[in-house]
Design a protein around this motif. Structure first.
Motif, PDB file in Angstrom:
ATOM      1  N   TYR A   1     -11.552  17.139  27.341  1.00 53.51           N
ATOM      2  CA  TYR A   1     -12.465  16.602  26.220  1.00 53.51           C
ATOM      3  C   TYR A   1     -11.971  17.027  25.004  1.00 53.51           C
ATOM      4  N   GLU A   2     -11.518  16.194  24.167  1.00 53.55           N
ATOM      5  CA  GLU A   2     -10.729  16.386  22.821  1.00 53.55           C
ATOM      6  C   GLU A   2      -9.886  17.439  22.725  1.00 53.55           C
ATOM      7  N   GLY A   3      -8.685  17.207  23.965  1.00 50.53           N
ATOM      8  CA  GLY A   3      -7.651  18.098  24.267  1.00 50.53           C
ATOM      9  C   GLY A   3      -7.546  19.219  24.950  1.00 50.53           C
ATOM     10  N   GLN A   4      -9.064  19.699  25.333  1.00 49.97           N
ATOM     11  CA  GLN A   4      -9.178  20.973  26.118  1.00 49.97           C
ATOM     12  C   GLN A   4      -9.747  20.910  27.487  1.00 49.97           C
ATOM     13  N   ILE A   5      -9.432  21.728  28.268  1.00 49.03           N
ATOM     14  CA  ILE A   5     -10.211  21.641  29.424  1.00 49.03           C
ATOM     15  C   ILE A   5     -11.668  22.312  29.423  1.00 49.03           C
ATOM     16  N   ILE A   6     -12.690  21.749  29.351  1.00 51.40           N
ATOM     17  CA  ILE A   6     -13.964  22.156  29.056  1.00 51.40           C
ATOM     18  C   ILE A   6     -14.711  22.791  30.195  1.00 51.40           C
ATOM     19  N   ASP A   7     -14.369  22.202  31.561  1.00 53.21           N
ATOM     20  CA  ASP A   7     -15.024  22.706  32.608  1.00 53.21           C
ATOM     21  C   ASP A   7     -14.324  22.356  33.789  1.00 53.21           C
ATOM     22  N   ILE A   8     -14.116  23.398  35.091  1.00 51.67           N
ATOM     23  CA  ILE A   8     -13.688  22.945  36.072  1.00 51.67           C
ATOM     24  C   ILE A   8     -14.708  23.020  37.353  1.00 51.67           C
ATOM     25  N   VAL A   9     -14.741  21.981  38.181  1.00 55.48           N
ATOM     26  CA  VAL A   9     -15.733  22.214  39.035  1.00 55.48           C
ATOM     27  C   VAL A   9     -15.271  21.835  40.225  1.00 55.48           C
ATOM     28  N   ASP A  10     -15.845  22.074  41.415  1.00 51.04           N
ATOM     29  CA  ASP A  10     -15.510  21.784  42.678  1.00 51.04           C
ATOM     30  C   ASP A  10     -15.808  20.266  43.057  1.00 51.04           C
ATOM     31  N   ALA A  11     -15.020  19.527  43.496  1.00 51.82           N
ATOM     32  CA  ALA A  11     -15.177  17.936  43.700  1.00 51.82           C
ATOM     33  C   ALA A  11     -16.362  17.912  44.839  1.00 51.82           C
ATOM     34  N   SER A  12     -16.451  18.671  45.805  1.00 52.27           N
ATOM     35  CA  SER A  12     -17.699  18.368  46.584  1.00 52.27           C
ATOM     36  C   SER A  12     -18.904  18.714  46.414  1.00 52.27           C
ATOM     37  N   GLN A  13     -19.026  19.580  45.068  1.00 50.02           N
ATOM     38  CA  GLN A  13     -20.145  19.951  44.673  1.00 50.02           C
ATOM     39  C   GLN A  13     -20.813  19.307  43.370  1.00 50.02           C
ATOM     40  N   THR A  14     -20.070  18.366  42.842  1.00 52.32           N
ATOM     41  CA  THR A  14     -20.510  17.674  41.637  1.00 52.32           C
ATOM     42  C   THR A  14     -20.771  16.225  41.925  1.00 52.32           C
ATOM     43  N   THR A  15     -21.296  15.432  40.767  1.00 48.98           N
ATOM     44  CA  THR A  15     -21.417  14.264  40.907  1.00 48.98           C
ATOM     45  C   THR A  15     -21.005  13.257  39.755  1.00 48.98           C
ATOM     46  N   GLU A  16     -20.977  11.868  39.982  1.00 52.54           N
ATOM     47  CA  GLU A  16     -20.509  11.200  38.717  1.00 52.54           C
ATOM     48  C   GLU A  16     -21.467  11.348  37.612  1.00 52.54           C
ATOM     49  N   GLN A  17     -22.665  11.644  37.670  1.00 55.58           N
ATOM     50  CA  GLN A  17     -23.520  11.738  36.560  1.00 55.58           C
ATOM     51  C   GLN A  17     -23.208  12.981  35.957  1.00 55.58           C
ATOM     52  N   GLU A  18     -22.783  14.280  36.488  1.00 54.42           N
ATOM     53  CA  GLU A  18     -22.642  15.347  35.709  1.00 54.42           C
ATOM     54  C   GLU A  18     -21.222  15.357  35.193  1.00 54.42           C
ATOM     55  N   LEU A  19     -20.160  14.633  35.977  1.00 53.01           N
ATOM     56  CA  LEU A  19     -18.975  14.562  35.254  1.00 53.01           C
ATOM     57  C   LEU A  19     -19.054  13.589  34.041  1.00 53.01           C
ATOM     58  N   GLY A  20     -19.749  12.695  34.052  1.00 52.74           N
ATOM     59  CA  GLY A  20     -19.900  11.892  32.877  1.00 52.74           C
ATOM     60  C   GLY A  20     -20.340  12.577  31.758  1.00 52.74           C
ATOM     61  N   LEU A  21     -21.450  13.415  31.969  1.00 51.50           N
ATOM     62  CA  LEU A  21     -21.788  14.440  30.800  1.00 51.50           C
ATOM     63  C   LEU A  21     -20.836  15.162  30.318  1.00 51.50           C
ATOM     64  N   LEU A  22     -20.019  15.959  31.329  1.00 51.78           N
ATOM     65  CA  LEU A  22     -19.109  16.885  30.865  1.00 51.78           C
ATOM     66  C   LEU A  22     -17.743  15.935  30.069  1.00 51.78           C
ATOM     67  N   MET A  23     -17.621  14.661  30.491  1.00 45.88           N
ATOM     68  CA  MET A  23     -16.618  13.837  29.660  1.00 45.88           C
ATOM     69  C   MET A  23     -17.042  13.562  28.203  1.00 45.88           C
ATOM     70  N   ALA A  24     -18.312  13.365  28.095  1.00 44.94           N
ATOM     71  CA  ALA A  24     -18.827  13.367  26.807  1.00 44.94           C
ATOM     72  C   ALA A  24     -18.872  14.569  26.045  1.00 44.94           C
ATOM     73  N   GLY A  25     -18.462  15.777  26.473  1.00 45.49           N
ATOM     74  CA  GLY A  25     -18.412  17.154  25.842  1.00 45.49           C
ATOM     75  C   GLY A  25     -19.779  17.691  25.878  1.00 45.49           C
ATOM     76  N   SER A  26     -20.822  17.350  26.644  1.00 47.33           N
ATOM     77  CA  SER A  26     -21.974  17.957  26.666  1.00 47.33           C
ATOM     78  C   SER A  26     -22.340  19.390  27.091  1.00 47.33           C
ATOM     79  N   LYS A  27     -21.299  19.892  27.847  1.00 50.75           N
ATOM     80  CA  LYS A  27     -21.705  21.219  28.398  1.00 50.75           C
ATOM     81  C   LYS A  27     -21.032  22.339  27.731  1.00 50.75           C
ATOM     82  N   LYS A  28     -19.888  22.147  26.894  1.00 45.75           N
ATOM     83  CA  LYS A  28     -19.001  23.287  26.298  1.00 45.75           C
ATOM     84  C   LYS A  28     -19.871  24.086  25.317  1.00 45.75           C
ATOM     85  N   LYS A  29     -19.712  25.397  25.723  1.00 50.58           N
ATOM     86  CA  LYS A  29     -20.339  26.379  24.686  1.00 50.58           C
ATOM     87  C   LYS A  29     -19.360  26.962  23.746  1.00 50.58           C
ATOM     88  N   VAL A  30     -19.509  27.232  22.639  1.00 49.62           N
ATOM     89  CA  VAL A  30     -18.641  27.834  21.839  1.00 49.62           C
ATOM     90  C   VAL A  30     -18.175  28.919  22.356  1.00 49.62           C
TER      91      VAL A  30
END
Length: 510
Positions: free
Chosen positions: A475-504
């Motif tokens: 997101y915006e040129g940075q890796i903001i999270d790394i998740v296990d493919a078997s433990q995540t969902t399309e919805q969670e990835l969608g939120l991360l891709m929108a930059g929602s989870k990154k903390k300063v």
């Protein structure tokens, strides 16, 4: 039944190949009719016959019940048929308006009345929900916007029957949703659409009927509401298709690729990658998920030596490779399936054999003292064509003559044959059918299981979730999270891709 288009028993031959064999397609007024088939099944050929680019050897075409002879695209335009080609036919240096009116320019005396043309373009674009700035240069607008210009070209010429050739192959998920809405608007305004595709979800969402062709032959026409994706896939490929790729758990070992604090500028000099950290280990597939334009292309270009880095390090098997020349990078153990196979993967006017040795042409036995050994070239090509199921009349056929799926298989075969420690696969199944996708996913997993590292970059979330072991979200040129493919969902990835989870200041464990 009133049909606006009838293509009856069409046969089209090329030297050594029958592209269409007795195919029938009938389009009703006001419907979206899918033309479904594998890459190379003959879909585009059939539509090029309808648009006057090819002449059939047999069969009849009727428009609104009357037999017609469409010998060139101008006749097709006069009959109200427009075509939005898969590879856009636009002039980069011209404006949107100049491209749309080309060949149909409104005149004021002897001069082109560009102001009147811009007004007309604006009116049409507003009517059909095709928001485009008439004065923008083609080179300055996105792929999705360029496609809208192609649609406007057909509407400007009065088309009421529009052929879309693989329209979503190069679009982002957001642009695909917008295009589907545009198609629905066109139908409401009285247009009829033929949609060439192999994307089953899109057929189920937007189409009324679907005609399936396989290896050039018509298999049948179905009502979309009476079928499902599995039936369509099986009809298209001619066998049972597995939608989820079977793979055992990963067995990752040492890091092969280590990226630390990487900074890379875009072509405009703006920072596209900043403080990026990522590791890929042997025996795993790391997928990169993100909305287009968040630095994916610049990251791949930096790793493969196609773009200079500004800061940070890229290590392959412990050795720094940033800012090495591309040949040095590939020789250090990297295979690269580029995101644009036409621009960066193939020389389209070379034979498929010559393309297969593009990475090794300067080595023995392919050449000796700078002289190419064509016997060795075509022997190697024949091997790869056989192993990777590249469907081509021969190894001497020009690359541009092959379907997208077969071009991609040739590139993948070339890269895997070199036995790289790291395989970078960028949009490896873009524009491909379910059969080719299944084949390519298996090859990527095979590389992983042979202890290689695989970096997969894709806009298809299904693909990222299906094939990856770990998923890095950019997101915006940075890796903001790394998740296990078997433990995540399309919805969670969608939120991360929108930059929602990154903390300063949050640290990501790579």
């Amino acid at each position: 039944m009133d049909y606006v288009i009838e293509m009856l028993n069409i046969r089209k031959e090329f030297p050594g190949i029958v592209a269409n064999d007795n195919v029938t397609l009938q389009l009703k007024k006001g419907e979206i009719h899918a033309l479904l088939g594998e890459n190379g099944a003959g879909k585009s050929t059939l539509m090029n016959v309808l648009f006057g680019l090819y002449q059939p050897e047999q069969g009849e075409i009727r428009v609104k019940g009357k037999p017609v002879n469409i010998t060139n695209p101008n006749i097709a335009n006069d009959l109200g048929i427009g075509m939005v080609h898969q590879h856009f036919m636009l002039i980069d240096k011209f404006t949107v308006t100049e491209n749309i009116i080309l060949g149909e320019e409104p005149k004021k005396g002897v001069a082109i009345n560009i102001k009147a043309a811009e007004e007309t373009v604006k009116e049409i674009s507003e009517k059909y929900g095709l928001a485009v700035d008439p004065r923008s240069k083609i080179s300055d607008i996105s792929i999705g916007m360029q496609q809208r210009v192609e649609i406007l070209k057909t509407l400007y010429r009065g088309a009421d029957i529009i052929i879309f050739d693989e329209p979503t192959a190069v679009l982002t998920p957001q642009e695909i949703r917008e295009l589907i809405q545009i198609m629905k608007t066109l139908i409401k305004e009285g247009k009829s659409i033929i949609l060439i595709t192999h994307k089953l979800k899109e057929i189920m969402e937007v189409c009324d009927r679907v005609t399936v062709i396989r290896k050039g032959e018509g298999i049948g026409t179905l009502n979309v509401k009476d079928t499902n994706t599995h039936e369509l896939a099986n009809l298209m490929v001619g066998r049972e298709v597995v939608f989820t790729t079977e793979k055992g758990p990963a067995n990752p070992k040492d890091p092969v690729l280590e990226i630390k604090d990487l900074a890379v500028n875009s072509s405009r000099g703006v920072q596209a990658i900043k403080h990026l950290n990522l590791n890929v280990r042997s025996g795993e597939i790391v997928g990169i998920a993100g909305v287009d334009g968040n630095g994916q292309s610049e990251l791949i270009e930096a790793i493969t030596g196609l773009r200079k880095t500004e800061n940070g390090s890229i290590r392959l098997n412990g050795k720094e490779i940033q800012n090495l020349k591309p040949r040095k990078v590939t020789e250090s153990g990297i295979g690269h399936i580029p995101e644009d196979r036409h621009k960066h993967g193939l020389v389209l006017d070379y034979s498929i054999g010559e393309n297969i040795v593009l990475q090794t042409y300067y080595k023995k036995p392919i050449s000796k003292h700078g002289v190419l050994n064509y016997k060795s070239i075509y022997k190697k090509a024949k091997e790869i064509i056989s192993i990777f199921d590249v469907r081509t009349p021969s190894e001497y056929t020009k690359a541009r003559s092959l379907s997208g799926g077969n071009q991609q298989k040739a590139i993948i075969g070339r890269e895997i044959d070199r036995n790289p420690d790291l395989l970078i696969a960028a949009q490896p199944t873009r524009g491909l059918d379910v059969g080719a996708i299944e084949f390519i996913h298996k090859r990527l997993i095979e590389q992983r299981d042979r202890g290689k590292a695989v970096l997969l970059v894709s806009f298809e979330l299904d693909e990222i979730l299906n094939v990856s072991d770990r998923i890095a979200v950019i997101y915006e040129g940075q890796i903001i999270d790394i998740v296990d493919a078997s433990q995540t969902t399309e919805q969670e990835l969608g939120l991360l891709m929108a930059g929602s989870k990154k903390k300063v200041g949050e640290q990501i464990n790579v």
